[in-house]
Design a protein around this motif. Structure first.
Motif, PDB file in Angstrom:
ATOM      1  N   GLY A 273       0.819  -1.206   0.000  1.00 25.95           N
ATOM      2  CA  GLY A 273       0.000   0.000   0.000  1.00 25.95           C
ATOM      3  C   GLY A 273       0.852   1.254   0.000  1.00 25.95           C
ATOM      4  O   GLY A 273       0.595   2.212  -0.748  1.00 25.95           O
ATOM      5  N   ILE A 274       1.881   1.276   0.831  1.00 27.16           N
ATOM      6  CA  ILE A 274       2.827   2.401   0.828  1.00 27.16           C
ATOM      7  C   ILE A 274       3.503   2.490  -0.532  1.00 27.16           C
ATOM      8  O   ILE A 274       3.647   3.574  -1.110  1.00 27.16           O
ATOM      9  CB  ILE A 274       3.865   2.225   1.950  1.00 27.16           C
ATOM     10  N   GLY A 275       3.904   1.333  -1.065  1.00 24.86           N
ATOM     11  CA  GLY A 275       4.576   1.317  -2.354  1.00 24.86           C
ATOM     12  C   GLY A 275       3.712   1.842  -3.484  1.00 24.86           C
ATOM     13  O   GLY A 275       4.210   2.528  -4.394  1.00 24.86           O
ATOM     14  N   LEU A 276       2.411   1.554  -3.462  1.00 30.21           N
ATOM     15  CA  LEU A 276       1.516   2.039  -4.515  1.00 30.21           C
ATOM     16  C   LEU A 276       1.568   3.559  -4.611  1.00 30.21           C
ATOM     17  O   LEU A 276       1.670   4.137  -5.709  1.00 30.21           O
ATOM     18  CB  LEU A 276       0.081   1.588  -4.248  1.00 30.21           C
ATOM     19  N   PHE A 277       1.476   4.210  -3.453  1.00 30.32           N
ATOM     20  CA  PHE A 277       1.493   5.672  -3.472  1.00 30.32           C
ATOM     21  C   PHE A 277       2.885   6.225  -3.737  1.00 30.32           C
ATOM     22  O   PHE A 277       3.070   7.117  -4.571  1.00 30.32           O
ATOM     23  CB  PHE A 277       0.963   6.234  -2.148  1.00 30.32           C
ATOM     24  N   GLN A 278       3.880   5.705  -3.025  1.00 32.95           N
ATOM     25  CA  GLN A 278       5.222   6.269  -3.153  1.00 32.95           C
ATOM     26  C   GLN A 278       5.797   6.065  -4.556  1.00 32.95           C
ATOM     27  O   GLN A 278       6.491   6.939  -5.085  1.00 32.95           O
ATOM     28  CB  GLN A 278       6.147   5.664  -2.094  1.00 32.95           C
ATOM     29  N   GLU A 279       5.522   4.924  -5.179  1.00 30.15           N
ATOM     30  CA  GLU A 279       6.020   4.698  -6.533  1.00 30.15           C
ATOM     31  C   GLU A 279       5.280   5.560  -7.547  1.00 30.15           C
ATOM     32  O   GLU A 279       5.850   5.974  -8.563  1.00 30.15           O
ATOM     33  CB  GLU A 279       5.945   3.215  -6.880  1.00 30.15           C
ATOM     34  N   ALA A 280       4.005   5.859  -7.286  1.00 29.68           N
ATOM     35  CA  ALA A 280       3.297   6.814  -8.140  1.00 29.68           C
ATOM     36  C   ALA A 280       3.888   8.210  -7.992  1.00 29.68           C
ATOM     37  O   ALA A 280       4.074   8.938  -8.980  1.00 29.68           O
ATOM     38  CB  ALA A 280       1.809   6.820  -7.781  1.00 29.68           C
ATOM     39  N   ASP A 281       4.201   8.586  -6.761  1.00 30.37           N
ATOM     40  CA  ASP A 281       4.821   9.882  -6.521  1.00 30.37           C
ATOM     41  C   ASP A 281       6.181   9.971  -7.216  1.00 30.37           C
ATOM     42  O   ASP A 281       6.523  11.001  -7.810  1.00 30.37           O
ATOM     43  CB  ASP A 281       4.982  10.097  -5.011  1.00 30.37           C
ATOM     44  N   LEU A 282       6.929   8.880  -7.174  1.00 28.18           N
ATOM     45  CA  LEU A 282       8.235   8.841  -7.840  1.00 28.18           C
ATOM     46  C   LEU A 282       8.066   8.901  -9.360  1.00 28.18           C
ATOM     47  O   LEU A 282       8.865   9.530 -10.070  1.00 28.18           O
ATOM     48  CB  LEU A 282       8.978   7.574  -7.418  1.00 28.18           C
ATOM     49  N   ALA A 283       7.015   8.248  -9.887  1.00 27.74           N
ATOM     50  CA  ALA A 283       6.734   8.332 -11.319  1.00 27.74           C
ATOM     51  C   ALA A 283       6.415   9.767 -11.723  1.00 27.74           C
ATOM     52  O   ALA A 283       6.871  10.260 -12.770  1.00 27.74           O
ATOM     53  CB  ALA A 283       5.572   7.412 -11.679  1.00 27.74           C
ATOM     54  N   CYS A 284       5.620  10.448 -10.902  1.00 21.41           N
ATOM     55  CA  CYS A 284       5.289  11.846 -11.160  1.00 21.41           C
ATOM     56  C   CYS A 284       6.553  12.709 -11.130  1.00 21.41           C
ATOM     57  O   CYS A 284       6.749  13.579 -11.982  1.00 21.41           O
ATOM     58  CB  CYS A 284       4.272  12.335 -10.130  1.00 21.41           C
ATOM     59  N   TYR A 285       7.434  12.453 -10.186  1.00 24.72           N
ATOM     60  CA  TYR A 285       8.697  13.186 -10.075  1.00 24.72           C
ATOM     61  C   TYR A 285       9.537  13.031 -11.348  1.00 24.72           C
ATOM     62  O   TYR A 285      10.234  13.956 -11.761  1.00 24.72           O
ATOM     63  CB  TYR A 285       9.470  12.675  -8.862  1.00 24.72           C
ATOM     64  N   GLN A 286       9.439  11.853 -11.965  1.00 23.72           N
ATOM     65  CA  GLN A 286      10.189  11.586 -13.192  1.00 23.72           C
ATOM     66  C   GLN A 286       9.451  12.052 -14.449  1.00 23.72           C
ATOM     67  O   GLN A 286       9.928  11.847 -15.569  1.00 23.72           O
ATOM     68  CB  GLN A 286      10.473  10.090 -13.314  1.00 23.72           C
ATOM     69  N   GLY A 287       8.279  12.664 -14.273  1.00 23.93           N
ATOM     70  CA  GLY A 287       7.535  13.184 -15.410  1.00 23.93           C
ATOM     71  C   GLY A 287       6.715  12.153 -16.156  1.00 23.93           C
ATOM     72  O   GLY A 287       6.290  12.390 -17.293  1.00 23.93           O
ATOM     73  N   MET A 288       6.440  10.997 -15.519  1.00 27.46           N
ATOM     74  CA  MET A 288       5.705   9.922 -16.202  1.00 27.46           C
ATOM     75  C   MET A 288       4.198  10.035 -16.039  1.00 27.46           C
ATOM     76  O   MET A 288       3.446   9.491 -16.851  1.00 27.46           O
ATOM     77  CB  MET A 288       6.174   8.572 -15.670  1.00 27.46           C
ATOM     78  N   CYS A 289       3.731  10.689 -14.985  1.00 25.18           N
ATOM     79  CA  CYS A 289       2.295  10.858 -14.784  1.00 25.18           C
ATOM     80  C   CYS A 289       2.047  12.208 -14.124  1.00 25.18           C
ATOM     81  O   CYS A 289       2.985  12.851 -13.634  1.00 25.18           O
ATOM     82  CB  CYS A 289       1.708   9.729 -13.936  1.00 25.18           C
ATOM     83  N   ASP A 290       0.777  12.627 -14.121  1.00 27.24           N
ATOM     84  CA  ASP A 290       0.470  13.918 -13.513  1.00 27.24           C
ATOM     85  C   ASP A 290       0.106  13.745 -12.036  1.00 27.24           C
ATOM     86  O   ASP A 290      -0.108  12.646 -11.550  1.00 27.24           O
ATOM     87  CB  ASP A 290      -0.640  14.645 -14.279  1.00 27.24           C
ATOM     88  N   ARG A 291       0.022  14.871 -11.357  1.00 28.01           N
ATOM     89  CA  ARG A 291      -0.219  14.852  -9.918  1.00 28.01           C
ATOM     90  C   ARG A 291      -1.604  14.310  -9.582  1.00 28.01           C
ATOM     91  O   ARG A 291      -1.791  13.686  -8.527  1.00 28.01           O
ATOM     92  CB  ARG A 291      -0.042  16.269  -9.362  1.00 28.01           C
ATOM     93  N   SER A 292      -2.566  14.489 -10.474  1.00 29.67           N
ATOM     94  CA  SER A 292      -3.911  13.989 -10.181  1.00 29.67           C
ATOM     95  C   SER A 292      -3.939  12.467 -10.089  1.00 29.67           C
ATOM     96  O   SER A 292      -4.722  11.897  -9.321  1.00 29.67           O
ATOM     97  CB  SER A 292      -4.899  14.470 -11.248  1.00 29.67           C
ATOM     98  N   THR A 293      -3.093  11.792 -10.871  1.00 28.79           N
ATOM     99  CA  THR A 293      -3.004  10.329 -10.794  1.00 28.79           C
ATOM    100  C   THR A 293      -2.483   9.907  -9.424  1.00 28.79           C
ATOM    101  O   THR A 293      -3.011   8.983  -8.802  1.00 28.79           O
ATOM    102  CB  THR A 293      -2.088   9.791 -11.904  1.00 28.79           C
ATOM    103  N   VAL A 294      -1.466  10.583  -8.954  1.00 26.74           N
ATOM    104  CA  VAL A 294      -0.915  10.294  -7.631  1.00 26.74           C
ATOM    105  C   VAL A 294      -1.973  10.538  -6.564  1.00 26.74           C
ATOM    106  O   VAL A 294      -2.129   9.755  -5.622  1.00 26.74           O
ATOM    107  CB  VAL A 294       0.336  11.166  -7.359  1.00 26.74           C
ATOM    108  N   GLN A 295      -2.714  11.624  -6.728  1.00 26.50           N
ATOM    109  CA  GLN A 295      -3.753  11.987  -5.773  1.00 26.50           C
ATOM    110  C   GLN A 295      -4.813  10.887  -5.670  1.00 26.50           C
ATOM    111  O   GLN A 295      -5.200  10.475  -4.573  1.00 26.50           O
ATOM    112  CB  GLN A 295      -4.414  13.293  -6.216  1.00 26.50           C
TER     113      GLN A 295
END
Length: 376
Positions: A273-295
């Motif tokens: 569960g932690i990994g789902l969010f943190q890896e999405a946040d890391l993907a956003c940091y790398q420009g792979m997805c937008d912040r709304s996806t992480v949200q």
């Protein structure tokens, strides 16, 4: 909960069915006959599950004039070792199990992984059936033939691909599942929506309050759809050469957190569960997805009752733990990164990028209430 379903796993001569049927354990003799189970049958379980279901399963085997042998292990991830596999092999050899003998894995993911590995290596392979009793096992680990154990340096480093002859899921067993285990299992369910099915993810966003309290229709729906997605991915890539790697989303960081905590502080689904969010946040940091996806990911993970907060490990310790994961290739950490809900990509992660993100990241999704209101 009255609906039943059969989900095929199409793997040529290794194909089998996932049978999802409330009350299946009560009708186990018929299932055994359908699969033509004969002779000695080892029932591998843990001491918690034994208390609830072992007597019923042993009675069903005896009714079919089979020769059951009960093997009860200590519960928990720390049982997932070569020592435990050795203890199973000792029992099989002592009772003179043959290549025509069977094993039943009655329990959660740990029991399923250990039993499958023992089945794979005893006399170079004997048949086994998965009877998962936890949510994680029913929607994920019982399907696909990944078997094995942990090593002190990393999770699932020792094992084999070995498919079961069947997966028999009785959702009624979830009634005895402790609340912590139930909530942890929801992480794997959420994963499927993120990696492959946006409508399913939207369903989880809407129905999570009912799912949290184990509303029967919601439970039936998430088990069936999760198994369908897992089966389709496995059928396309049985041995994780390409497509199957998407199932590791949330597990790059998740497995590292489990290992760093000595498999004591976090159970598997909590770490994922932690990994789902943190890896999405890391993907956003790398420009792979937008912040709304992480949200959206952060919101549904928390609605499930799971945390998104990273334990306070130094970045160097976390990176080292990630390097011991079985998904490392050519010395590189390879992660699964969401591009949008329902679509992910597999790509390597550089240490410098990871360390910069780790130093700058924020744990919880900001403006959670406002973001949820804007989606209604």
């Amino acid at each position: 909960m009255t609906s039943s379903a059969t989900v095929p796993v199409s793997l040529g001569e290794r194909s089998y069915d996932i049978v999802i049927e409330p009350g299946l354990l009560e009708r186990l003799p018929g299932r055994l006959e359908h699969l033509d189970v004969r002779g000695k049958v080892g029932v591998v379980t843990d001491r918690h599950v034994k208390r609830h279901y072992a007597k019923q399963v042993i009675a069903a085997l005896t009714k079919k004039r089979l020769e059951p042998v009960l093997i009860a292990l200590p519960p928990g991830e720390r049982t997932k070792t070569l020592t435990s596999v050795q203890s199973i092999l000792d029992v099989l050899a002592t009772h003179r199990f043959e290549r025509s003998s069977w094993l039943l894995a009655l329990g959660g993911g740990v029991v399923g992984d250990i039993t499958g590995f023992a089945a794979a290596i005893y006399q170079r392979g004997i048949p086994f059936v998965q009877i998962p009793t936890t949510l994680v096992a029913q929607v994920d680990s019982s399907v696909g033939g990944k078997t094995g154990v942990d090593h002190r340096l990393g999770k699932n480093l020792i094992g084999a691909f070995y498919q079961p002859r069947a997966v028999w899921i009785d959702p009624m067993t979830l009634r005895t599942l402790p609340e912590r285990e139930w909530i942890a299992g929801l992480a794997e369910v959420i994963k499927y929506g993120i990696i492959a099915d946006e409508p399913f993810f939207s369903f989880l966003e809407r129905e999570m309050p009912a799912i949290r309290v184990r509303q029967p229709d919601g439970v039936a729906a998430i088990i069936k759809r999760s198994c369908e997605i897992k089966a389709s991915v496995v059928a396309a890539d049985e041995r994780e050469g390409d497509r199957r790697r998407i199932l590791n989303y949330g597990h790059t960081i998740g497995h590292a957190l489990e290992a760093l905590g000595g498999y004591r502080s976090l159970i598997h689904g909590e770490a994922v569960g932690i990994g789902l969010f943190q890896e999405a946040d890391l993907a956003c940091y790398q420009g792979m997805c937008d912040r709304s996806t992480v949200q959206r990911i952060g919101d549904v993970v928390q609605d499930a009752g799971l945390s998104v907060d990273m334990p306070r490990w130094p970045s160097s310790r976390l990176w080292k733990a990630m390097l011991h994961d079985k998904k490392v290739s050519g010395g590189q950490v390879v992660g699964v990164w969401p591009e949008k809900i329902g679509q992910v990509r597999v790509a390597p992660l550089g240490r410098k990028v990871f360390e910069r993100w780790y130093a700058e990241r924020k744990d919880a999704p900001p403006q959670r209430v406002a973001a949820k209101a804007s989606r209604k």
